[in-house]
Design a protein around this motif. Structure first.
Motif, PDB file in Angstrom:
ATOM      1  N   PHE A 285      83.947 -42.743  93.164  1.00 20.87           N
ATOM      2  CA  PHE A 285      82.498 -42.835  93.288  1.00 20.87           C
ATOM      3  C   PHE A 285      81.791 -42.642  91.956  1.00 20.87           C
ATOM      4  O   PHE A 285      80.651 -43.074  91.785  1.00 20.87           O
ATOM      5  CB  PHE A 285      81.993 -41.832  94.319  1.00 20.87           C
ATOM      6  N   LEU A 288      81.433 -46.138  90.726  1.00 21.43           N
ATOM      7  CA  LEU A 288      80.498 -46.870  91.588  1.00 21.43           C
ATOM      8  C   LEU A 288      79.048 -46.516  91.268  1.00 21.43           C
ATOM      9  O   LEU A 288      78.177 -47.387  91.231  1.00 21.43           O
ATOM     10  CB  LEU A 288      80.818 -46.570  93.051  1.00 21.43           C
ATOM     11  N   TRP A 317      88.758 -48.642  91.717  1.00 18.61           N
ATOM     12  CA  TRP A 317      87.503 -49.116  91.130  1.00 18.61           C
ATOM     13  C   TRP A 317      86.678 -49.777  92.226  1.00 18.61           C
ATOM     14  O   TRP A 317      87.170 -50.648  92.935  1.00 18.61           O
ATOM     15  CB  TRP A 317      87.788 -50.078  89.980  1.00 18.61           C
ATOM     16  N   VAL A 318      85.454 -49.335  92.371  1.00 17.40           N
ATOM     17  CA  VAL A 318      84.585 -49.791  93.455  1.00 17.40           C
ATOM     18  C   VAL A 318      83.195 -50.070  92.888  1.00 17.40           C
ATOM     19  O   VAL A 318      82.642 -49.225  92.184  1.00 17.40           O
ATOM     20  CB  VAL A 318      84.461 -48.717  94.568  1.00 17.40           C
ATOM     21  N   LEU A 319      82.632 -51.228  93.203  1.00 14.21           N
ATOM     22  CA  LEU A 319      81.270 -51.548  92.790  1.00 14.21           C
ATOM     23  C   LEU A 319      80.266 -51.403  93.923  1.00 14.21           C
ATOM     24  O   LEU A 319      79.069 -51.220  93.682  1.00 14.21           O
ATOM     25  CB  LEU A 319      81.197 -52.977  92.246  1.00 14.21           C
ATOM     26  N   ALA A 320      80.728 -51.518  95.169  1.00 15.54           N
ATOM     27  CA  ALA A 320      79.794 -51.505  96.304  1.00 15.54           C
ATOM     28  C   ALA A 320      80.540 -51.200  97.580  1.00 15.54           C
ATOM     29  O   ALA A 320      81.768 -51.338  97.654  1.00 15.54           O
ATOM     30  CB  ALA A 320      79.083 -52.852  96.422  1.00 15.54           C
ATOM     31  N   ASN A 321      79.806 -50.779  98.586  1.00 17.35           N
ATOM     32  CA  ASN A 321      80.355 -50.642  99.939  1.00 17.35           C
ATOM     33  C   ASN A 321      79.192 -50.694 100.933  1.00 17.35           C
ATOM     34  O   ASN A 321      78.062 -51.006 100.561  1.00 17.35           O
ATOM     35  CB  ASN A 321      81.202 -49.365 100.083  1.00 17.35           C
ATOM     36  N   THR A 327      75.291 -54.740  94.517  1.00 16.08           N
ATOM     37  CA  THR A 327      75.406 -54.734  93.062  1.00 16.08           C
ATOM     38  C   THR A 327      74.381 -55.635  92.391  1.00 16.08           C
ATOM     39  O   THR A 327      73.768 -55.265  91.388  1.00 16.08           O
ATOM     40  CB  THR A 327      76.832 -55.168  92.661  1.00 16.08           C
ATOM     41  N   SER A 365      85.783 -54.528  86.362  1.00 15.40           N
ATOM     42  CA  SER A 365      86.500 -53.723  87.360  1.00 15.40           C
ATOM     43  C   SER A 365      87.865 -54.313  87.686  1.00 15.40           C
ATOM     44  O   SER A 365      88.843 -53.585  87.869  1.00 15.40           O
ATOM     45  CB  SER A 365      85.662 -53.576  88.628  1.00 15.40           C
ATOM     46  N   TYR A 375      83.623 -55.234  98.498  1.00 13.77           N
ATOM     47  CA  TYR A 375      82.859 -55.193  99.748  1.00 13.77           C
ATOM     48  C   TYR A 375      82.438 -56.596 100.142  1.00 13.77           C
ATOM     49  O   TYR A 375      81.967 -57.377  99.313  1.00 13.77           O
ATOM     50  CB  TYR A 375      81.635 -54.288  99.575  1.00 13.77           C
TER      51      TYR A 375
END
Length: 534
Positions: A285, A288, A317-321, A327, A365, A375
């Motif tokens: 997070f 993110l 590695w996370v950009l969105a959920n 994003t 990412s 996501y």
């Protein structure tokens, strides 16, 4: 404890499916398993390795399915258990593993355990599975403590006795329809281990653990003041590690993986959950929520890799959920990090700028060592939708007094084809309304455009799959202020320019992929990323 057979999870690209909004197979306006099954070829062609499904269980949907009434049955709105088993098998045939969502901190108020607890007298064994307490004050009219719900307001709701008089209060760190379980009770622990076995035996390759740091509570349920240095009574308590060691034994017996949702600022405490006999991976997070700023991004990447290296776990590695402003919208705002205060109604955004940065962030990412989560809709470059107040269903909106728009804007049904809503999703009246200007963002339209976000993700995921699994350390290379340049030891270099001035490309053999075009002099413009073969 052994890792899974091929350790696929160490470098996987995992696609998050929010079933309610993915695809509608029966035309009622709500996404379902039939819709997902029909779109499995799309997901296989995208190039991901696994699918993570947010809760698809029987639920009153007080919180988008994270209020589970029955873990061993699929909600009729989505399909049946037999259909879930078919989906898991069909996905496997296409090379896609399935990860299911487990919500151990709480259940639905409609769960048989909680219904029995409400019907039972105070002090009964049924109530020991939850946190029931008498209220404070001479008539018990005040909550047992001052804890606040994650959704706003008190974390307690008062029950009503059979004779209609006010009774004990029960704890819910989220919505009142999500009573917290008492993890000090052995029945709670054994039940969840059986739930894990149930899904692993049906072919699930792993579980994502919701709110993984919140399960254990100080049995005294005390008030606390973080400013005084008080130990937190329900976040990141040491008792959690014994729970997850037990879960790891179950997972290892089924060659499955455990993925934790852990919001913890202390990287050393975070890493403790990733020791070899606990969770396999956890969501990152820090990355993110990181603003689109070069120094902050580099610090987040370095801190993440260092903390994971100490326990031999792969970074994620996370950009969105499904909880975060999309994003494209977030990166087009003055405040590019994530905070609920920065996403109020009417916050201005620059869609073109946000899209350019989101394309660069995708390559950033996907180039980093470890696993990555995508996501649904990110591969289409969807912005956050502005949902009319009267159509909002997220409890965060109501519990904030209407100030917070909630999370529905990132949960709007996907556009698949056509020129107007429902864009091939299904029923004409989708459960959340789609914007009128998404015709150029449909999967169908983007499949015809080699410069689309979908084409970028497909190409990047195809190239990424050719890299040695799990291999490739990261080495930072000299670069001017405002640029991030690093090489992986399998021969790929990633350069991202966040500065106003164009960036001269490092020496390279060939340009593999760019998030946007180079300038006339072959330099990297602002908010653009490239992958180079070196």
């Amino acid at each position: 404890m052994p890792h899974t057979t091929d350790a696929w999870w160490r470098s996987a690209a995992i696609y998050q499916v929010y079933v309610r909004s993915f695809a509608d197979g029966n035309g009622d306006g709500t996404g379902d398993l039939a819709g997902v099954r029909a779109r499995l070829p799309y997901l296989a062609e995208l190039g991901v390795d696994a699918l993570w499904f947010t809760p698809w269980y029987v639920s009153p949907l007080a919180d988008g399915g994270y209020d589970v009434a029955d873990y061993r049955a699929i909600d009729p709105a989505f399909g049946t258990l037999a259909e879930a088993e078919k989906l898991i098998a069909e996905a496997r045939d296409l090379g896609l593993r399935t990860i299911v969502d487990i919500v151990p901190n709480h259940v639905s108020a409609a769960h048989p355990w909680f219904r029995a607890a409400l019907a039972a007298p105070e002090g009964s064994p049924e109530r020991e599975l939850f946190h029931f307490r008498p209220g404070r004050g001479p008539d018990g009219a005040r909550p047992p403590n001052g804890w606040r719900s994650e959704f706003g307001g008190p974390a307690w709701t008062r029950s009503t006795r059979a004779d209609g008089t006010p009774g004990e209060w029960y704890l819910h760190l989220f919505a009142p329809g999500q009573p917290d379980l008492n993890w000090a009770h052995p029945q709670v622990r054994s039940e969840h281990e059986e739930i894990l076995r149930f899904w692993f035996e049906r072919g699930a390759a792993g579980v994502r653990i919701d709110s993984a740091a919140l399960l254990a509570k100080d049995p005294a349920l005390p008030d606390f003041d973080p400013g005084r240095g008080d130990a937190h009574p329900y976040v990141d308590r040491d008792e959690l590690h014994g729970i997850y060691r037990s879960w790891r034994a179950v997972a290892d017996a089924h060659d499955a993986v455990l993925i934790g949702e852990l919001w913890l600022p202390d990287v050393e405490r975070f890493a403790r959950y990733l020791r070899p006999d606990e969770l396999h991976t956890a969501f990152n997070f820090d990355f993110l929520a990181c603003p689109w700023e070069p120094e902050r991004l580099r610090a987040s990447i370095e801190g993440t890799l260092a903390s994971h290296a100490g326990v031999g776990a792969p970074a994620t590695w996370v950009l969105a959920n499904h909880d975060i402003t999309r994003t494209v919208t977030r990166y087009g705002r003055a405040e590019t990090g994530f905070s609920f205060a920065a996403k109020r109604f009417g916050t201005p955004t620059d869609p073109a700028l946000g899209t350019r940065r989101a394309r660069a962030a995708a390559l950033l990412s996907l180039a980093l060592p470890g696993s990555v989560y995508l996501y649904q809709g990110e591969e289409l470059g969807l912005p956050e939708a502005e949902v009319a107040r009267e159509r909002i269903v997220d409890p965060m909106h109501a519990r904030s007094g209407g100030v917070d728009p909630g999370r529905d804007g990132c949960r709007v049904p996907l556009p698949w084809s056509g020129e107007a809503p429902p864009y091939g999703f299904g029923g004409a009246d989708t459960w959340l309304p789609q914007p009128e200007d998404w015709a150029d963002r449909t999967a169908e339209a983007q499949q015809r455009d080699p410069g689309s976000m979908l084409a970028l993700y497909r190409t990047a995921l195809r190239l990424r799959r050719a890299w040695p699994p799990g291999a490739g350390d990261l080495t930072w290379l000299p670069s001017p202020d405002g640029a991030l340049v690093f090489a992986r030891d399998h021969g790929v270099l990633c350069a991202v320019n966040l500065a106003a001035e164009p960036l001269e490309l490092p020496d390279h053999r060939s340009l593999l992929l760019g998030s946007g075009p180079l300038d006339e002099e072959g330099r990297l413009p602002r908010d653009t990323a490239v992958w180079l073969r070196v």
